[in-house]
Design a protein around this motif. Structure first.
Motif, PDB file in Angstrom:
ATOM      1  N   ILE A 119       3.369   2.338   2.871  1.00 27.48           N
ATOM      2  CA  ILE A 119       2.178   2.921   2.235  1.00 27.48           C
ATOM      3  C   ILE A 119       1.608   2.085   1.096  1.00 27.48           C
ATOM      4  O   ILE A 119       0.480   2.322   0.677  1.00 27.48           O
ATOM      5  CB  ILE A 119       2.476   4.341   1.702  1.00 27.48           C
ATOM      6  CG1 ILE A 119       3.471   4.289   0.534  1.00 27.48           C
ATOM      7  CG2 ILE A 119       2.995   5.233   2.819  1.00 27.48           C
ATOM      8  CD1 ILE A 119       3.698   5.614  -0.143  1.00 27.48           C
ATOM      9  N   LYS A 120       2.353   1.107   0.581  1.00 26.58           N
ATOM     10  CA  LYS A 120       1.939   0.439  -0.649  1.00 26.58           C
ATOM     11  C   LYS A 120       0.605  -0.301  -0.534  1.00 26.58           C
ATOM     12  O   LYS A 120      -0.101  -0.468  -1.534  1.00 26.58           O
ATOM     13  CB  LYS A 120       3.030  -0.528  -1.120  1.00 26.58           C
ATOM     14  CG  LYS A 120       3.292  -1.692  -0.177  1.00 26.58           C
ATOM     15  CD  LYS A 120       4.376  -2.605  -0.732  1.00 26.58           C
ATOM     16  CE  LYS A 120       4.624  -3.785   0.194  1.00 26.58           C
ATOM     17  NZ  LYS A 120       5.655  -4.709  -0.341  1.00 26.58           N
ATOM     18  N   ASP A 121       0.259  -0.763   0.668  1.00 25.66           N
ATOM     19  CA  ASP A 121      -1.001  -1.488   0.846  1.00 25.66           C
ATOM     20  C   ASP A 121      -2.172  -0.573   1.199  1.00 25.66           C
ATOM     21  O   ASP A 121      -3.306  -1.034   1.327  1.00 25.66           O
ATOM     22  CB  ASP A 121      -0.836  -2.560   1.931  1.00 25.66           C
ATOM     23  CG  ASP A 121       0.142  -3.652   1.518  1.00 25.66           C
ATOM     24  OD1 ASP A 121       0.200  -3.962   0.311  1.00 25.66           O
ATOM     25  OD2 ASP A 121       0.846  -4.175   2.398  1.00 25.66           O
ATOM     26  N   ASP A 122      -1.882   0.706   1.370  1.00 25.49           N
ATOM     27  CA  ASP A 122      -2.934   1.706   1.588  1.00 25.49           C
ATOM     28  C   ASP A 122      -3.258   2.304   0.228  1.00 25.49           C
ATOM     29  O   ASP A 122      -2.568   3.208  -0.243  1.00 25.49           O
ATOM     30  CB  ASP A 122      -2.439   2.775   2.565  1.00 25.49           C
ATOM     31  CG  ASP A 122      -3.516   3.797   2.923  1.00 25.49           C
ATOM     32  OD1 ASP A 122      -4.419   4.028   2.095  1.00 25.49           O
ATOM     33  OD2 ASP A 122      -3.439   4.384   4.012  1.00 25.49           O
ATOM     34  N   TYR A 123      -4.307   1.809  -0.428  1.00 23.80           N
ATOM     35  CA  TYR A 123      -4.581   2.181  -1.817  1.00 23.80           C
ATOM     36  C   TYR A 123      -4.709   3.692  -1.997  1.00 23.80           C
ATOM     37  O   TYR A 123      -4.106   4.266  -2.920  1.00 23.80           O
ATOM     38  CB  TYR A 123      -5.869   1.508  -2.312  1.00 23.80           C
ATOM     39  CG  TYR A 123      -6.273   1.972  -3.695  1.00 23.80           C
ATOM     40  CD1 TYR A 123      -5.658   1.451  -4.830  1.00 23.80           C
ATOM     41  CD2 TYR A 123      -7.257   2.959  -3.848  1.00 23.80           C
ATOM     42  CE1 TYR A 123      -6.009   1.906  -6.089  1.00 23.80           C
ATOM     43  CE2 TYR A 123      -7.610   3.408  -5.110  1.00 23.80           C
ATOM     44  CZ  TYR A 123      -6.985   2.874  -6.231  1.00 23.80           C
ATOM     45  OH  TYR A 123      -7.322   3.338  -7.485  1.00 23.80           O
ATOM     46  N   GLU A 124      -5.469   4.353  -1.133  1.00 25.05           N
ATOM     47  CA  GLU A 124      -5.700   5.786  -1.312  1.00 25.05           C
ATOM     48  C   GLU A 124      -4.410   6.587  -1.164  1.00 25.05           C
ATOM     49  O   GLU A 124      -4.146   7.505  -1.943  1.00 25.05           O
ATOM     50  CB  GLU A 124      -6.742   6.279  -0.302  1.00 25.05           C
ATOM     51  CG  GLU A 124      -8.157   5.783  -0.597  1.00 25.05           C
ATOM     52  CD  GLU A 124      -9.177   6.419   0.326  1.00 25.05           C
ATOM     53  OE1 GLU A 124      -8.776   6.964   1.383  1.00 25.05           O
ATOM     54  OE2 GLU A 124     -10.371   6.374  -0.009  1.00 25.05           O
TER      55      GLU A 124
END
Length: 231
Positions: A119-124
């Motif tokens: 999830i870390k690269d999915d900003y939202e």
């Protein structure tokens, strides 16, 4: 010295970093004979728990062995895995959950880190987890959906519900505080292991702003002051 003979207090802790305790207590708990190390569940105990978990499908013997292997008898790791399996509505998803779950490996944060890498690269989504980890008391998904949007909250419900205790459809709690603390730490880092105070304050400021936009008679309107102070 004031505790009578034969009376024992056993205090559970996620860490032995007890800096907030008095020096004498810190000194005492470092002695091996003053510590209780919890043993993992036996293989037979894990199998019995699996068989009584009310799963949507009956796992095969091989699947039971793999569940036992992945959890290594750790109650929390086993609990997360079984809770995840309860959401599987067909055999393919059921098997995929078992095969893809990160094994315990002596530290529950190995599983948390595996999730974080997803999830870390999915900003939202990463930002939402950062907000959730800073909410005190319960997590009100209806309120969160009012400003985060249906798509993001629906993703949370479908993919990550096993990390939470669901009181009802909208009221959630973290299943274990170790996950909340992990998210709090990770979402505050500007680089691995580097605490970023302004970034931490940003989350509390965001919460305060969302609370300020809530109806004056709502629970969340009253929470604004708490988050303003932390921001």
């Amino acid at each position: 010295e004031q505790v009578p003979d034969g009376v024992y207090f056993i205090l559970g802790s996620q860490t032995d970093q007890l800096n907030d305790l008095p020096d004498r207590i810190q000194y005492t708990v470092q002695h091996p004979n003053r510590r209780v190390e919890m043993a993992p569940l036996s293989r037979n105990s894990v199998i019995k728990i699996i068989e009584n978990a009310e799963l949507p499908l009956t796992p095969s013997n091989e699947q039971k062995k793999l569940i036992s292997y992945n959890s290594e008898g750790h109650p929390l790791a086993l609990g997360y895995l079984l809770k995840h399996l309860q959401s599987a509505d067909n055999s393919e998803i059921f098997e995929n959950i078992i095969q893809s779950t990160e094994s315990y490996k002596g530290n529950i944060e190995a599983q948390y880190y595996s999730l974080w890498c997803q999830i870390k690269d999915d900003y939202e989504l990463a930002n939402l987890f950062g907000v959730l980890s800073r909410i005190r008391n319960f997590i009100d998904l209806a309120w969160i959906e009012s400003w985060a949007g249906h798509k993001l909250v629906d993703q949370l419900r479908k993919k990550y519900a096993h990390y939470f205790r669901v009181d009802n459809y909208n009221h959630w709690y973290f299943l274990h505080n170790s996950f909340r603390r992990f998210l709090h730490r990770k979402t505050t880092e500007s680089a691995p292991g580097v605490f970023d105070l302004p970034r931490n304050c940003m989350f509390y400021h965001e919460l305060a702003e969302k609370c300020s936009q809530s109806p004056p008679d709502s629970y969340w309107s009253w929470e604004e002051l708490y988050y303003r102070i932390l921001a």
